[in-house]
Design an enzyme around this catalytic site. Structure first.
Site, short mmCIF file in Angstrom:
data_model
loop_
_atom_site.label_atom_id
_atom_site.label_comp_id
_atom_site.label_asym_id
_atom_site.label_seq_id
_atom_site.Cartn_x
_atom_site.Cartn_y
_atom_site.Cartn_z
CG ASP A 89 -2.25 -0.86 1.11
OD1 ASP A 89 -2.57 -1.09 -0.32
OD2 ASP A 89 -2.95 -1.23 1.65
CD GLU A 119 -4.22 1.85 -1.88
OE1 GLU A 119 -3.86 1.08 -0.97
OE2 GLU A 119 -4.60 1.42 -2.82
CG HIS A 122 -5.62 0.77 2.65
ND1 HIS A 122 -5.99 0.30 1.33
CD2 HIS A 122 -7.04 1.20 3.09
CE1 HIS A 122 -7.26 0.34 1.11
NE2 HIS A 122 -7.82 1.09 1.77
CE1 TYR A 126 -2.82 -3.38 6.07
CE2 TYR A 126 -1.50 -2.09 4.87
CZ TYR A 126 -2.57 -2.78 4.64
OH TYR A 126 -3.46 -3.12 3.77
CD GLU A 186 -5.09 -0.85 -5.66
OE1 GLU A 186 -5.53 -0.58 -4.73
OE2 GLU A 186 -5.22 -0.29 -6.71
CD GLU A 220 -6.31 -2.41 -1.87
OE1 GLU A 220 -6.52 -1.69 -2.72
OE2 GLU A 220 -5.35 -1.97 -0.90
#
Length: 349
Positions: A89, A119, A122, A126, A186, A220
């Site tokens: 990402d 993105e 995203h 994480y 993706e 995605e």
């Protein structure tokens, strides 16, 4: 045959607001959503806005309690997948920005900006997950996996080389090829990882993380749909590039990507994860490779003619298709805003 791409101008008062082309076109760069070239752009814009979410919405309390109870293999796979997703990402954020520079239609450029922002969310996710579960030292190690894991290096170089060709030589041909790599990244490279998290969720493990993965999965799918549209519009406006050579290139690239994804699946899943067999994961990847290649317009089962015709991980649909506009499948709590899905206007991918 190659046609260089010209960058979008910041403002051109001699050009119309409604663009004359998706690439190498003329446009004032003033965006009027009631006067755009592509009828699908505004509906796509609304769907992308409806998918808005942030990691702060996810309660990680139960995951914090459960993570130490996972098996050593589950913990290791969990961290490796998060590390991989963070890299992919990060690449996507940069690629979307580079792509936007050469989109001469202001409405499509706006969609690329939203995609890049998603993105970034995203990637934040994480970090959010890892900071909840492991010490900072371990988090830093996870974000370094991509530099030392041989199978990760092979996968990542495969995609980044495809992007790099476009970045260094921005032509229509290289743009089209880079979009194929984007759909792979993706729409294929995430999918063994998604299967792992959904398998945890169906066993009531790490539900917070899996909910977040579900949100990312939905984004995605929208991104793949957007790049599919761009790919087909570029070919429609530049039909000389719609060649048998491009089709052959796409099929071979999807095949190689699937092989790399299967190798990665062997590394992170193999026979180590309860509830997932490598045969199922391998067939799932082949199934998705055929679907994505067909979505791009290159024919059904073109990548793996003997591949499965139905999804070998049928149970996964319950997680991919959950109606987040009504209820959170994992936590069973009502949401306060609409999430798009098949029943309320999600693209038929």
């Amino acid at each position: 045959m190659t046609t260089e791409l010209k960058t979008r101008t910041i403002m051109d008062k001699t050009a119309p607001n409604r663009s004359t082309g998706i690439v190498n076109g003329e446009s004032s760069n003033v965006l009027n959503w009631d006067d755009v070239r592509f009828s699908w752009a505004f509906p796509k814009y609304k769907k992308m806005l409806a998918n808005f979410w942030t990691p702060f919405e996810i309660n990680m309390g139960k995951d914090i309690q459960q993570f130490p109870t996972l098996s050593a293999d589950e913990q290791e796979t969990f961290k490796k997948i998060i590390g991989l997703l963070a890299l992919l990402d990060s690449i996507q954020t940069d690629y979307a920005a580079k792509m936007a520079d050469y989109i001469t239609d202001s409405s499509i450029n706006a969609l690329m900006v939203i995609l890049a922002q998603q993105e970034v969310v995203h990637n934040h996710s994480y970090s959010y997950v890892l900071s909840s579960l492991v010490p900072k030292k371990v988090q830093d190690e996870v974000f370094e996996y991509w530099k030392t894991e041989p199978k990760l290096i092979a996968r990542n170089e495969f995609v980044t080389k495809g992007y790099q060709e476009f970045s260094e030589n921005p032509s229509i041909e290289n743009m089209l090829k880079s979009i194929i790599f984007d759909v792979i990244l993706e729409g294929l490279f995430f999918y063994s990882g998604f299967a792992f998290f959904y398998n945890l969720a169906r066993n009531r493990k790490m539900v917070g993380t899996s909910t977040m993965i579900n949100y990312i999965n939905r984004d995605e799918q929208l991104h793949v749909g957007l790049f599919e549209k761009i790919f087909k519009e570029v070919l429609n406006e530049n039909p000389q590039y719609d060649t048998p050579e491009l089709k052959e290139y796409a099929i071979e690239t999807f095949r190689k990507a699937a092989e790399l994804e299967i190798e990665w699946g062997e590394e992170i899943i193999g026979s180590k994860i309860t509830g997932l067999t490598m045969r199922e994961v391998s067939d799932y990847i082949k199934f998705m490779a055929n679907n994505r290649c067909n979505q791009m317009g290159f024919g059904k089962r073109a990548v793996f003619p003997d591949g499965p015709t139905t999804n070998p991980l049928r149970w996964i649909k319950a997680y991919e298709d959950v109606d987040l506009g009504k209820t959170d499948f994992f936590e069973q709590k009502p949401r306060q805003y609409t999430k798009t899905n098949d029943s309320n206007g999600f693209d038929d991918l």
